[in-house]
Each structure stands twice: as structure tokens, then as C-alpha cells.
Write an enzyme that holds these catalytic residues in place. Structure first.
Site, PDB file in Angstrom:
ATOM      1  N   ASP A  17     -14.510 101.659  30.863  1.00 41.73           N
ATOM      2  CA  ASP A  17     -15.050 100.337  31.172  1.00 41.73           C
ATOM      3  C   ASP A  17     -15.801  99.737  29.995  1.00 41.73           C
ATOM      4  OD1 ASP A  17     -14.112 101.266  33.597  1.00 41.73           O
ATOM      5  OD2 ASP A  17     -15.749 100.398  34.757  1.00 41.73           O
ATOM      6  N   ARG A  99     -32.647 102.459  35.193  1.00 39.42           N
ATOM      7  CA  ARG A  99     -32.256 101.150  34.660  1.00 39.42           C
ATOM      8  C   ARG A  99     -33.345 100.446  33.870  1.00 39.42           C
ATOM      9  NH1 ARG A  99     -27.744 103.429  34.663  1.00 39.42           N
ATOM     10  NH2 ARG A  99     -26.305 103.031  36.398  1.00 39.42           N
ATOM     11  N   ASP A 128     -26.947  97.399  40.175  1.00 33.20           N
ATOM     12  CA  ASP A 128     -27.336  97.621  38.786  1.00 33.20           C
ATOM     13  C   ASP A 128     -27.380  96.348  37.960  1.00 33.20           C
ATOM     14  OD1 ASP A 128     -27.924 100.301  38.883  1.00 33.20           O
ATOM     15  OD2 ASP A 128     -25.906 100.948  38.376  1.00 33.20           O
ATOM     16  N   SER A 182     -16.384 107.045  41.802  1.00 34.75           N
ATOM     17  CA  SER A 182     -17.116 106.747  40.576  1.00 34.75           C
ATOM     18  C   SER A 182     -18.446 107.509  40.581  1.00 34.75           C
ATOM     19  CB  SER A 182     -17.391 105.247  40.461  1.00 34.75           C
ATOM     20  OG  SER A 182     -18.253 104.817  41.498  1.00 34.75           O
TER      21      SER A 182
END
Length: 405
Positions: A17, A99, A128, A182
């Protein structure tokens, strides 16, 4: 694109990605890309990220691979653990808490390299994107944010692979075709979502778990460990002093061995939908139990109960991406004040997926065996005092009863 961009800092894993995003940024924005890869203890070799970035034309001086493990645990995980934060009563916020640190470092690198934009690879359906961008704007209100998943037309795994093959982007072998689910990992946890996990009625297949042994296959003999705390933070295991990251890694080893920290959760995303995820937080689950154990001895009832009221609000702020908000900082100040005398040792029993507090001691203990004993307390507590206490508390109930009777 309405604004021109000269240089962008991309949160870069080196996977399919973000590799596609790197090339797409170079093409669509005609800009220079700086890559930033954070080592948060995810257990992956980070050398490939450098090689992929170099292959795609990123200058060596613009490839940042930073070891943030100690900062992650000391300045983000431990403060959150002082709050006993659990989102929706269960989730230890492993992805959420990483994050703000990534956002913080991206903004620092942007300033260091003179970049005028930052980019991330979060999708438009998830939490996210919110967490990254609230972090960016909280630290640099004028920064331009690029979120390719909200802009491009590469809307499937097949399209991504076609783009990668067209531009000679290395494709990890396990990403050819449809991946079964994922994953996101750091030192605190691993999260798995999508594909085989999307039906909340179906049990999580055993092959999804990567951080913990199956509790059914864990050792048949319990293991006992101790964790020492100073001012609400863990400082030692079995009497051996350790740095924050080292301590969490050691607890991860214990959790893996005994199958501790698995969570199958259907949660409410901030963006509005429900999602089903599987989380593994082996060391964090042990640490959370230990911290609550030492607080049982050292926190006054009023402080402990107020903390329990604040914890869900604190957890929601972290989950929703408001780490850098004034309200989270206000809560943190109150929580940290409560930890001044949270010192001592907790003994834990680890056995087949469970962690139990079985002992605690502290030089700052508020527990008085002399007062609480069922034996003769030598006058430490006068039981007759309870009568007036009960009558005063019962007064309003008696008045209500007479009126309503």
C-alpha cells in the site's frame, strides 16, 4: 489537486500500500517524497523499507527509520496505562496510542526537511485517518495533509497490484492476490481485521493469532511473577530493573507463553460504523492487571473511584484521536497526580490465558490489617460507630418510604 506540493513526508511501511502511495505521490503531485518508518517494536525487519524507498527514487538523506520503542512506551503507553484506559470496557487501545507518536515524528521530520505536506496510508473507512490528521493539525495547523485513499481510483487489491507491476514496485509475495485479513502491529499489540473476521458470528481462526499461544496449549503449570511500580509506572520484573520498553517486551514474552491477552471485539468506530477486530495484547493485559493491583492498596477510595469515572472518557479521547487535545492533557494531569504514592510490588499468576493478581505490598499501603481484622482489634475500630452512620444514611430513605408508603 488544488494546491501544489514540493515535498511530502509519507508514513511508510515498505509494504504494498505505502509503496504504491509513494509512487502515486511522485506522479500525481510531481513532488519529492520523504519516507518515515517508525520502529515501534512491531517485530518486523525494517531494512526492506529502506531498500524499497531507494528503489523508488527517494534520496538516502530523505529516508528516516527511527527507533521509537522507548519513547512509545515511556511517553504514550505508560501514561495511558496510569489511567487504566479501556475503550468500551475491553480494548487496551494498542493501535490508537501509536498514532499520535507517528504524527508527532512526521511533523518533526517535515520541519527538518522543509516539507510542506504529510501523507498517510489510512483508508477512508477507518479510525486511523482521523487519529493521524488530528495529530498533524494539532501540532502544525497549517500543514497540508494528503490522504491518497480518499483521492485515487485504486479501490481494490487487484488495482493496487496492477499499478505496482506497471511501475516495477516490489510486491511482497504474501500480498499477491487477496490477503485473508489485515494486520497492524507494535510493541503493545497486534490487531487483525477484515476478510475472514468480517462475520461476527464466526470464531476467529487459530491461524489469525500471531502473538500468543493458544491458551489450551499453554503450559499446564501456572507461573508466578512480580512487577514493581514507582509513581504508577512499572520499573522491574521479578526484582530486575528494566527500561519501559524492555519491561513491556518481557511481559509480552510471558503473555505469549501463557496465551494471555486475546480479545475478539465488535467496536464502534469514531467514523460511525461498527467493526469486528481481533486484538492480541499479551504484555499490556498483564501490565493492566498489575497496575490495578497496586492501586488497590495505595489509592484512596475517592481518588480510585474518580479515576474509574474518568477512565472511559480518557479511553474515548485516545481512541478518537484527541491525544494532543487540552481535555486529554487535563485528565492526564489529574491522573498523574493520583499516582504519586502508587508504589510497591504486585505478584501475578499466569495460567492458560488468564492473569490473576494474587499478592500486593507497598510502603504506601492504605490497608490496615489492625483495623479490618475479624479478630480482636484492640479498640482500633468501634463497631458502635456504625449505628449512627447507618441511621444518617438511612434518613432520606425512611422519609421517602413514609411518603410513598
Amino acid at each position: 489537486m488544488s494546491e501544489s506540493v514540493k515535498r511530502v513526508v509519507l508514513a511508510f511501511s515498505g509494504g504494498l500500500d505505502t509503496s504504491v502511495i509513494l509512487k502515486w505521490l511522485q506522479q500525481e503531485y510531481q513532488c519529492e517524497v520523504v519516507t518515515f518508518t517508525a520502529d515501534l517494536g512491531q517485530g518486523e525487519e525494517l531494512g526492506p523499507a529502506r531498500r524499497v524507498a531507494e528503489t523508488l527514487g527517494v534520496k538516502p538523506e530523505h529516508i528516516f527509520i527511527d527507533d521509537l520503542r522507548e519513547e512509545f512506551v515511556k511517553d504514550f503507553v505508560f501514561p495511558m496505562m496510569r489511567a487504566n484506559a479501556l475503550y468500551e470496557g475491553l480494548y487496551l487501545l494498542g493501535t490508537s496510542i501509536a498514532r499520535p507518536l507517528i504524527s508527532k515524528r512526521q511533523i518533526e521530520i517535515a520541519k527538518l526537511t522543509g516539507a510542506d505536506a504529510v501523507a498517510h496510508g489510512a483508508t477512508g473507512k477507518g479510525n486511523d485517518q482521523i487519529r493521524f490528521e488530528l495529530g498533524y493539525y494539532g501540532l502544525d495547523p497549517d500543514v497540508k495533509v494528503i490522504a491518497p485513499w480518499r483521492e485515487w481510483d485504486l479501490t481494490s487489491r487487484t488495482r493496487l497490484i496492477e499499478f505496482a507491476e506497471k511501475h516495477q514496485i516490489p510486491i511482497p509475495k504474501d500480498k499477491r492476490g487477496e490477503s485473508p485479513f489485515s494486520c497492524d502491529a507494535n510493541m503493545l499489540h497486534t490487531s487483525s481485521e477484515g476478510k475472514v473476521l468480517e462475520d461476527p458470528w464466526e470464531e476467529v481462526p487459530d491461524y489469525v493469532y500471531s502473538r500468543t499461544n493458544n491458551p489450551e496449549d499453554a503450559p499446564d503449570t501456572p507461573e508466578y511473577i512480580t512487577v514493581d511500580f514507582e509513581r504508577g509506572d512499572g520499573v522491574a520484573i521479578n526484582g530486575e530493573g528494566m527500561s519501559p520498553a524492555t519491561l513491556l517486551e518481557k511481559l509480552n514474552d510471558y503473555g505469549r507463553e501463557h496465551g494471555i491477552g486475546r480479545l475478539d471485539l465488535v467496536e464502534n468506530r469514531y467514523i460511525g460504523m461498527k467493526s469486528r477486530g481481533m486484538y492480541e495484547t499479551p504484555g499490556g493485559t498483564i501490565y493492566h492487571a498489575a497496575h490495578r493491583g497496586i492501586e488497590q492498596l495505595t489509592l484512596d477510595r475517592g481518588a480510585a473511584h474518580l479515576k474509574d469515572e474518568l477512565a472511559p472518557r480518557y479511553a474515548e479521547l485516545v481512541y478518537n484521536g484527541f491525544w494532543f487535545s487540552p481535555e486529554r492533557e487535563m485528565l492526564q494531569a489529574a491522573i498523574d497526580h493520583s499516582q504519586a504514592r502508587v508504589n510497591g510490588t504486585v505478584r501475578l499468576k499466569l495460567y492458560k490465558g488468564s492473569v490473576s493478581v494474587v499478592g500486593r505490598k507497598s510502603p504506601d499501603s492504605l490497608y490496615s490489617e489492625k483495623v479490618v481484622t475479624f479478630e480482636d482489634d484492640a479498640g482500633a475500630y468501634d463497631q458502635k460507630d456504625a449505628e449512627g452512620f447507618i441511621k444518617l444514611n438511612a434518613l432520606r430513605l425512611k422519609l421517602l418510604g413514609k411518603r410513598n408508603g
